[in-house]
Design a protein around this motif. Sequence first.
Motif, PDB file in Angstrom:
ATOM      1  N   LEU A   1      41.308  48.662  34.466  1.00 25.08           N
ATOM      2  CA  LEU A   1      41.371  48.219  35.857  1.00 25.08           C
ATOM      3  C   LEU A   1      40.206  48.767  36.670  1.00 25.08           C
ATOM      4  O   LEU A   1      39.605  48.063  37.488  1.00 25.08           O
ATOM      5  CB  LEU A   1      42.699  48.631  36.486  1.00 25.08           C
ATOM      6  CG  LEU A   1      43.948  47.949  35.916  1.00 25.08           C
ATOM      7  CD1 LEU A   1      45.207  48.565  36.499  1.00 25.08           C
ATOM      8  CD2 LEU A   1      43.910  46.449  36.185  1.00 25.08           C
TER       9      LEU A   1
ATOM     10  N   TYR B   1      48.161  48.374  45.263  1.00 28.51           N
ATOM     11  CA  TYR B   1      47.024  47.515  45.582  1.00 28.51           C
ATOM     12  C   TYR B   1      45.789  48.354  45.887  1.00 28.51           C
ATOM     13  O   TYR B   1      45.868  49.510  46.295  1.00 28.51           O
ATOM     14  CB  TYR B   1      47.337  46.569  46.741  1.00 28.51           C
ATOM     15  CG  TYR B   1      47.290  47.184  48.119  1.00 28.51           C
ATOM     16  CD1 TYR B   1      46.119  47.161  48.887  1.00 28.51           C
ATOM     17  CD2 TYR B   1      48.415  47.784  48.687  1.00 28.51           C
ATOM     18  CE1 TYR B   1      46.074  47.710  50.169  1.00 28.51           C
ATOM     19  CE2 TYR B   1      48.383  48.327  49.967  1.00 28.51           C
ATOM     20  CZ  TYR B   1      47.212  48.287  50.692  1.00 28.51           C
ATOM     21  OH  TYR B   1      47.160  48.835  51.955  1.00 28.51           O
TER      22      TYR B   1
ATOM     23  N   THR C   1      41.483  36.131  39.845  1.00 30.61           N
ATOM     24  CA  THR C   1      41.627  36.434  38.425  1.00 30.61           C
ATOM     25  C   THR C   1      43.045  36.938  38.180  1.00 30.61           C
ATOM     26  O   THR C   1      43.501  37.863  38.853  1.00 30.61           O
ATOM     27  CB  THR C   1      40.615  37.510  37.990  1.00 30.61           C
ATOM     28  OG1 THR C   1      39.287  37.000  38.133  1.00 30.61           O
ATOM     29  CG2 THR C   1      40.838  37.931  36.541  1.00 30.61           C
TER      30      THR C   1
ATOM     31  N   TRP D   1      37.239  46.477  38.500  1.00 32.06           N
ATOM     32  CA  TRP D   1      36.918  46.592  39.932  1.00 32.06           C
ATOM     33  C   TRP D   1      35.459  46.997  40.138  1.00 32.06           C
ATOM     34  O   TRP D   1      34.694  46.316  40.820  1.00 32.06           O
ATOM     35  CB  TRP D   1      37.856  47.606  40.579  1.00 32.06           C
ATOM     36  CG  TRP D   1      37.618  47.794  42.052  1.00 32.06           C
ATOM     37  CD1 TRP D   1      36.756  48.680  42.654  1.00 32.06           C
ATOM     38  CD2 TRP D   1      38.236  47.058  43.119  1.00 32.06           C
ATOM     39  NE1 TRP D   1      36.807  48.554  44.015  1.00 32.06           N
ATOM     40  CE2 TRP D   1      37.712  47.565  44.341  1.00 32.06           C
ATOM     41  CE3 TRP D   1      39.190  46.051  43.163  1.00 32.06           C
ATOM     42  CZ2 TRP D   1      38.103  47.086  45.583  1.00 32.06           C
ATOM     43  CZ3 TRP D   1      39.582  45.561  44.410  1.00 32.06           C
ATOM     44  CH2 TRP D   1      39.038  46.079  45.599  1.00 32.06           C
TER      45      TRP D   1
ATOM     46  N   SER E   1      42.010  47.626  47.974  1.00 31.09           N
ATOM     47  CA  SER E   1      41.375  46.653  48.856  1.00 31.09           C
ATOM     48  C   SER E   1      40.117  47.242  49.472  1.00 31.09           C
ATOM     49  O   SER E   1      40.062  48.439  49.762  1.00 31.09           O
ATOM     50  CB  SER E   1      42.344  46.224  49.971  1.00 31.09           C
ATOM     51  OG  SER E   1      41.751  45.247  50.807  1.00 31.09           O
TER      52      SER E   1
ATOM     53  N   MET F   1      42.927  43.928  44.713  1.00 34.40           N
ATOM     54  CA  MET F   1      43.618  43.899  43.432  1.00 34.40           C
ATOM     55  C   MET F   1      45.066  44.318  43.631  1.00 34.40           C
ATOM     56  O   MET F   1      45.337  45.363  44.233  1.00 34.40           O
ATOM     57  CB  MET F   1      42.955  44.826  42.401  1.00 34.40           C
ATOM     58  CG  MET F   1      43.603  44.753  41.015  1.00 34.40           C
ATOM     59  SD  MET F   1      42.886  45.921  39.826  1.00 34.40           S
ATOM     60  CE  MET F   1      41.269  45.171  39.553  1.00 34.40           C
TER      61      MET F   1
ATOM     62  N   ILE G   1      48.388  41.604  37.064  1.00 33.81           N
ATOM     63  CA  ILE G   1      47.402  41.883  38.101  1.00 33.81           C
ATOM     64  C   ILE G   1      46.912  40.587  38.730  1.00 33.81           C
ATOM     65  O   ILE G   1      46.851  39.532  38.073  1.00 33.81           O
ATOM     66  CB  ILE G   1      46.203  42.699  37.583  1.00 33.81           C
ATOM     67  CG1 ILE G   1      45.306  41.842  36.679  1.00 33.81           C
ATOM     68  CG2 ILE G   1      46.639  43.948  36.874  1.00 33.81           C
ATOM     69  CD1 ILE G   1      43.906  42.403  36.523  1.00 33.81           C
TER      70      ILE G   1
ATOM     71  N   SER H   1      39.579  32.318  35.466  1.00 40.05           N
ATOM     72  CA  SER H   1      39.521  32.585  36.909  1.00 40.05           C
ATOM     73  C   SER H   1      39.029  31.338  37.627  1.00 40.05           C
ATOM     74  O   SER H   1      38.128  30.644  37.152  1.00 40.05           O
ATOM     75  CB  SER H   1      38.580  33.754  37.194  1.00 40.05           C
ATOM     76  OG  SER H   1      39.006  34.919  36.524  1.00 40.05           O
TER      77      SER H   1
ATOM     78  N   PHE I   1      43.509  39.753  40.955  1.00 36.00           N
ATOM     79  CA  PHE I   1      42.237  40.338  41.374  1.00 36.00           C
ATOM     80  C   PHE I   1      41.432  39.283  42.125  1.00 36.00           C
ATOM     81  O   PHE I   1      41.148  38.207  41.591  1.00 36.00           O
ATOM     82  CB  PHE I   1      41.474  40.827  40.141  1.00 36.00           C
ATOM     83  CG  PHE I   1      40.099  41.375  40.411  1.00 36.00           C
ATOM     84  CD1 PHE I   1      39.876  42.274  41.448  1.00 36.00           C
ATOM     85  CD2 PHE I   1      39.026  41.011  39.616  1.00 36.00           C
ATOM     86  CE1 PHE I   1      38.611  42.788  41.695  1.00 36.00           C
ATOM     87  CE2 PHE I   1      37.758  41.523  39.842  1.00 36.00           C
ATOM     88  CZ  PHE I   1      37.552  42.408  40.884  1.00 36.00           C
TER      89      PHE I   1
ATOM     90  N   TRP J   1      37.889  38.425  44.161  1.00 36.92           N
ATOM     91  CA  TRP J   1      36.500  38.856  44.268  1.00 36.92           C
ATOM     92  C   TRP J   1      35.641  37.665  44.697  1.00 36.92           C
ATOM     93  O   TRP J   1      36.010  36.513  44.490  1.00 36.92           O
ATOM     94  CB  TRP J   1      35.997  39.441  42.953  1.00 36.92           C
ATOM     95  CG  TRP J   1      36.199  38.554  41.755  1.00 36.92           C
ATOM     96  CD1 TRP J   1      37.371  38.320  41.082  1.00 36.92           C
ATOM     97  CD2 TRP J   1      35.208  37.778  41.081  1.00 36.92           C
ATOM     98  NE1 TRP J   1      37.167  37.447  40.044  1.00 36.92           N
ATOM     99  CE2 TRP J   1      35.843  37.103  40.012  1.00 36.92           C
ATOM    100  CE3 TRP J   1      33.839  37.594  41.274  1.00 36.92           C
ATOM    101  CZ2 TRP J   1      35.165  36.254  39.137  1.00 36.92           C
ATOM    102  CZ3 TRP J   1      33.143  36.750  40.409  1.00 36.92           C
ATOM    103  CH2 TRP J   1      33.818  36.097  39.349  1.00 36.92           C
TER     104      TRP J   1
ATOM    105  N   PRO K   1      34.244  43.143  44.732  1.00 36.48           N
ATOM    106  CA  PRO K   1      35.691  43.196  44.513  1.00 36.48           C
ATOM    107  C   PRO K   1      36.376  43.354  45.866  1.00 36.48           C
ATOM    108  O   PRO K   1      36.057  44.268  46.625  1.00 36.48           O
ATOM    109  CB  PRO K   1      35.873  44.431  43.631  1.00 36.48           C
ATOM    110  CG  PRO K   1      34.712  45.316  43.977  1.00 36.48           C
ATOM    111  CD  PRO K   1      33.583  44.397  44.339  1.00 36.48           C
TER     112      PRO K   1
ATOM    113  N   THR L   1      32.602  44.629  38.540  1.00 39.38           N
ATOM    114  CA  THR L   1      32.306  43.409  39.299  1.00 39.38           C
ATOM    115  C   THR L   1      31.239  43.683  40.360  1.00 39.38           C
ATOM    116  O   THR L   1      30.346  42.867  40.588  1.00 39.38           O
ATOM    117  CB  THR L   1      33.596  42.875  39.957  1.00 39.38           C
ATOM    118  OG1 THR L   1      34.552  42.569  38.933  1.00 39.38           O
ATOM    119  CG2 THR L   1      33.319  41.643  40.786  1.00 39.38           C
TER     120      THR L   1
END
Length: 306
Positions: free
Chosen positions: A202, A283, A179, A206, A285, A225, A6, A138, A8, A10, A222, A209
């Motif tokens: 996951l 993904y 990340t 998301w 978004s 991802m 993954i 990260s 990620f 953010w 977020p 965060t």
Amino acid sequence: MKKKEILFLWDGENFNPNGDMLRENAPRIDDETNIAEVTDVRIKRTIRDEIMKKDESIIFVKEYRSGENILDCKSAVREVINIKQEKAQIERDILSKFIDIRAFGGVLPISDKDEMKKDKDIKTAGVQFTGAVQFRMSRSLHRVQTQHIKGTGAFASGNDKGAKTFREEDFLSYAMFATYGIFDNNNAKNTNFSEDDAREILSALWNGTKNLITRSKMGQTPRFMLIITYKDDTFAGDLNNSISLKSAKSDEAIRNINDYTIDFSNLNAKLQRYAQNIEKIEYVSDFDFEKNNKAGFGESWQKIGL
């Protein structure tokens, strides 16, 4: 569970994503590069906190209390598991109960030699698991600017009733973080970590965060991802270093998501080399990120929700 990688992305404004206790809780920053950092421990805590909002019982690493006292790990284990069993059964019980142990692993003390000599029903000193889910440190995709803020409190300080308390704190003006994580299929077999578990982790990353509604983290968002599922043990690796941030502004002057775009060209080229090993690329978004960066997304990427 099949092997996954993954990426990620953010961000946040005027926030402290991960305080450094050795620097009076100031944001973690690499002194050499002025790149902001967030530890894997902070990322895992975000996931745990989000899952606990729905079901606290399936998270092991949390605070346990007996009256006014906070329990140590060995005492906490005894609150949730019968330790007078064979080691294999203790391991099965722990893995069946706790998604964070299946995901992240852990070293859990059970007993010690003196206690085991006194009580022959206790046969296990401890258990250890290597988790399926591992995150790299990260890092921000750009150099950051920090703000040092001073202020006064509402109450007097000590015996001096004529003076209020003072506070000082440091924030990042803005930072976009990447990340990178691997969900390993081989370790997943050992901890019984499943595809359903992966989706839960996951989703918690998301949503957790965004849901960190504290003074220092409010506003974390977020943005994107990428989830790559492989057919076999092959994986591309180093996804966070395969993207770059492009902006007309200097790094330290960046203040929001509209000040830059993300260059996915190197990432797309890397994934193309592994195309025969990849089962699917998905993904997630948010609206603003996709509006600004959709042109760089791969043609095979499938949009999903979490």
